[in-house]
Scaffold this motif. Structure first.
Motif, short mmCIF file in Angstrom:
data_model
loop_
_atom_site.label_atom_id
_atom_site.label_comp_id
_atom_site.label_asym_id
_atom_site.label_seq_id
_atom_site.Cartn_x
_atom_site.Cartn_y
_atom_site.Cartn_z
N GLU A 128 -6.85 -3.08 -4.04
CA GLU A 128 -6.76 -3.77 -5.27
C GLU A 128 -6.28 -5.36 -5.08
O GLU A 128 -6.60 -6.32 -5.72
CB GLU A 128 -6.15 -3.24 -6.42
CG GLU A 128 -6.94 -2.03 -7.12
CD GLU A 128 -6.20 -1.51 -8.17
OE1 GLU A 128 -6.57 -0.51 -8.44
OE2 GLU A 128 -5.09 -1.96 -8.53
N VAL A 129 -5.32 -5.43 -4.10
CA VAL A 129 -4.62 -6.71 -3.64
C VAL A 129 -5.39 -7.19 -2.31
O VAL A 129 -5.15 -8.42 -1.99
CB VAL A 129 -3.36 -6.68 -3.52
CG1 VAL A 129 -2.39 -6.28 -4.89
CG2 VAL A 129 -2.71 -6.02 -2.25
N GLY A 130 -6.46 -6.69 -1.98
CA GLY A 130 -7.34 -7.38 -0.93
C GLY A 130 -6.68 -7.17 0.37
O GLY A 130 -6.95 -8.17 1.41
N LEU A 131 -5.82 -6.19 0.55
CA LEU A 131 -5.04 -6.20 1.77
C LEU A 131 -5.12 -4.77 2.71
O LEU A 131 -4.34 -4.44 3.47
CB LEU A 131 -3.71 -6.39 1.68
CG LEU A 131 -3.22 -7.94 1.37
CD1 LEU A 131 -1.73 -8.15 0.94
CD2 LEU A 131 -3.57 -8.59 2.29
N SER A 132 -6.34 -4.02 2.29
CA SER A 132 -6.75 -2.63 3.13
C SER A 132 -6.31 -2.81 4.41
O SER A 132 -5.85 -1.70 4.95
CB SER A 132 -8.08 -2.29 2.69
OG SER A 132 -8.05 -2.09 1.47
N ASP A 133 -7.05 -3.84 5.12
CA ASP A 133 -6.77 -4.08 6.48
C ASP A 133 -5.43 -4.56 7.10
O ASP A 133 -5.33 -4.47 8.18
CB ASP A 133 -7.85 -5.25 6.96
CG ASP A 133 -7.64 -6.54 6.07
OD1 ASP A 133 -7.07 -6.55 5.15
OD2 ASP A 133 -7.94 -7.59 6.78
N ARG A 134 -4.60 -4.83 6.23
CA ARG A 134 -3.19 -4.84 6.60
C ARG A 134 -2.06 -3.75 6.43
O ARG A 134 -1.09 -3.96 6.64
CB ARG A 134 -2.66 -6.06 5.81
CG ARG A 134 -3.45 -7.25 5.90
CD ARG A 134 -3.95 -7.94 7.23
NE ARG A 134 -2.77 -9.04 7.61
CZ ARG A 134 -2.53 -9.26 8.83
NH1 ARG A 134 -2.95 -8.57 9.59
NH2 ARG A 134 -1.63 -10.19 8.89
N ILE A 135 -2.74 -2.67 6.35
CA ILE A 135 -2.02 -1.59 5.96
C ILE A 135 -0.59 -1.43 6.89
O ILE A 135 0.28 -0.79 6.54
CB ILE A 135 -2.76 -0.24 5.78
CG1 ILE A 135 -1.86 0.97 5.21
CG2 ILE A 135 -3.42 0.22 6.81
CD1 ILE A 135 -2.61 2.11 4.49
N ASP A 136 -1.11 -1.27 8.33
CA ASP A 136 0.14 -1.11 9.36
C ASP A 136 0.54 -2.44 9.75
O ASP A 136 1.31 -2.39 10.58
CB ASP A 136 -0.50 -0.30 10.52
CG ASP A 136 -1.34 0.89 10.04
OD1 ASP A 136 -0.40 1.84 9.35
OD2 ASP A 136 -2.48 1.18 10.19
N ALA A 137 0.29 -3.53 9.34
CA ALA A 137 1.02 -4.65 9.75
C ALA A 137 2.53 -4.62 9.49
O ALA A 137 2.89 -4.35 8.32
CB ALA A 137 0.28 -5.89 8.77
N MET A 138 3.30 -5.59 9.95
CA MET A 138 4.52 -5.89 9.68
C MET A 138 4.73 -7.08 8.97
O MET A 138 3.87 -8.00 9.22
CB MET A 138 5.38 -6.06 11.10
CG MET A 138 5.71 -4.66 11.93
SD MET A 138 6.21 -3.19 11.12
CE MET A 138 7.95 -3.80 11.02
N ARG A 149 1.44 -10.46 -2.09
CA ARG A 149 0.58 -9.53 -2.83
C ARG A 149 0.86 -8.07 -2.39
O ARG A 149 0.82 -7.24 -3.26
CB ARG A 149 -0.93 -9.81 -2.33
CG ARG A 149 -1.62 -10.78 -2.86
CD ARG A 149 -3.02 -11.18 -2.57
NE ARG A 149 -3.11 -11.61 -1.17
CZ ARG A 149 -3.91 -11.58 -0.20
NH1 ARG A 149 -4.93 -10.81 -0.59
NH2 ARG A 149 -4.20 -12.32 0.73
N VAL A 150 1.57 -7.84 -1.01
CA VAL A 150 2.30 -6.48 -0.78
C VAL A 150 3.18 -6.38 -1.96
O VAL A 150 3.46 -5.13 -2.22
CB VAL A 150 2.84 -6.49 0.55
CG1 VAL A 150 3.53 -5.16 0.86
CG2 VAL A 150 1.61 -6.78 1.52
N ALA A 151 4.03 -7.42 -2.03
CA ALA A 151 5.14 -7.14 -3.11
C ALA A 151 4.58 -6.64 -4.32
O ALA A 151 5.26 -5.83 -4.99
CB ALA A 151 6.11 -8.46 -3.23
N ILE A 152 3.52 -7.16 -4.78
CA ILE A 152 2.86 -6.69 -5.93
C ILE A 152 2.47 -5.22 -6.07
O ILE A 152 2.68 -4.45 -6.83
CB ILE A 152 1.77 -7.49 -6.48
CG1 ILE A 152 2.35 -9.14 -6.95
CG2 ILE A 152 1.08 -7.37 -7.76
CD1 ILE A 152 1.13 -10.44 -6.88
N ALA A 153 1.94 -4.87 -5.20
CA ALA A 153 1.22 -3.65 -4.62
C ALA A 153 2.45 -2.54 -4.74
O ALA A 153 2.39 -1.47 -5.31
CB ALA A 153 0.28 -3.45 -3.44
#
Ligand code: ADP
Ligand code: MG
Length: 245
Positions: A128-138, A149-153
């Protein structure tokens, strides 16, 4: 959802909030605008018990967080504020945890939710916040807009009934504010109840249904975007809007 009556807050001699009254109904998007130092953050912080009111009443979903200046007992306070998600100006992600772990920490430890549900929610909210590809990012590898956007999710992982935002785009480069405002606009469309402290007048005008203009510790003017932006009654409101746009 929220009813604030006669709220008062002082820091020593500094009378920061003076007789604040307002209501937030289910599905409302309330924008709080006003100059720096007018008390916007303090007001938001009182709603989530990061500051304690000196007087007045704060009702959240028909439960008293503060009644006539007296805080509810700690267990009750914890329960009431657990229904609200918060996003601050400075992301506040856990720097040593991946995006996925940032999202999952509170639901696992605080809410002790079911594993399958946590995994499913993580996937759904990152999408929903457009960050599916960043799931394992630091976090350090993310842009400011991505962090926010991560903070919102992450806040949404706890299934809040109300979302509070304190200048969520103020720390971002201008070209990154749009992606965060879009996510917030999507939330509003999904009928999330929201209170947003913001200097983004475009967002306030197009997404909020209620505007509170704060000036020097009081709500000087309150109305629809049309009232406030097109027909401000108060000279001070006009001055503020002229200064910011
Ligand atoms: P805004 O968010 O509108 O910029 P704030 O709520 O941050 O305004 O601040 C309102 C007033 O309260 C300011 O005068 C500020 O200096 C003061 N203030 C805010 N937080 C504290 C604190 N923790 N201790 C003392 N004074 C504070
Ligand atoms: Mg502030």
């Amino acid at each position: 959802m929220i009813r604030v009556t006669s709220l008062d807050k002082r820091f020593g001699d500094n009378h920061v909030l003076r007789n604040i009254n307002f209501e937030v109904e289910q599905g409302d998007v309330v924008a709080i605008i006003g100059s720096s130092g007018s008390g916007k953050s303090t007001l938001l912080r009182c709603l989530i018990d990061l500051e304690q009111a000196d007087g007045g009443t704060i009702m959240i979903e028909d439960k008293a967080l503060v009644k006539d200046g007296v805080q509810a007992p700690p267990a009750e306070v914890k329960k009431i504020i657990s229904r609200m998600g918060v996003v601050f100006q400075h992301f506040n992600l856990f720097p040593h945890l991946s995006v996925k772990k940032n999202l999952q920490l509170a639901p696992k430890i605080v809410a002790k939710e079911d594993k399958g549900r946590i995994e499913a929610d993580t996937k759904k909210l990152l999408e929903e916040v457009g960050l599916s590809d960043r799931i394992d990012a630091m976090p350090s590898t993310l842009s400011g807009g991505e962090k926010q956007r991560v903070a919102i999710a992450r806040a949404l992982m706890m299934n809040p009934d109300i979302m509070l935002f304190d200048e969520p785009t103020s720390a971002l480069d201008p070209e990154l504010t749009g992606e965060v405002l879009k996510v917030m606009g999507d939330l509003a469309k999904a009928k999330m109840t929201m209170i947003v402290v913001t200097h983004e007048m475009g967002f306030a005008r197009s997404v909020a249904n209620k505007i509170l203009f704060m000036n020097d510790g009081i709500i000087l003017e309150e109305g629809t975007p049309d009232d406030i932006f097109n027909h401000p009654k108060n000279e001070r409101t006009r001055e503020f809007l002229a200064s910011i746009t």
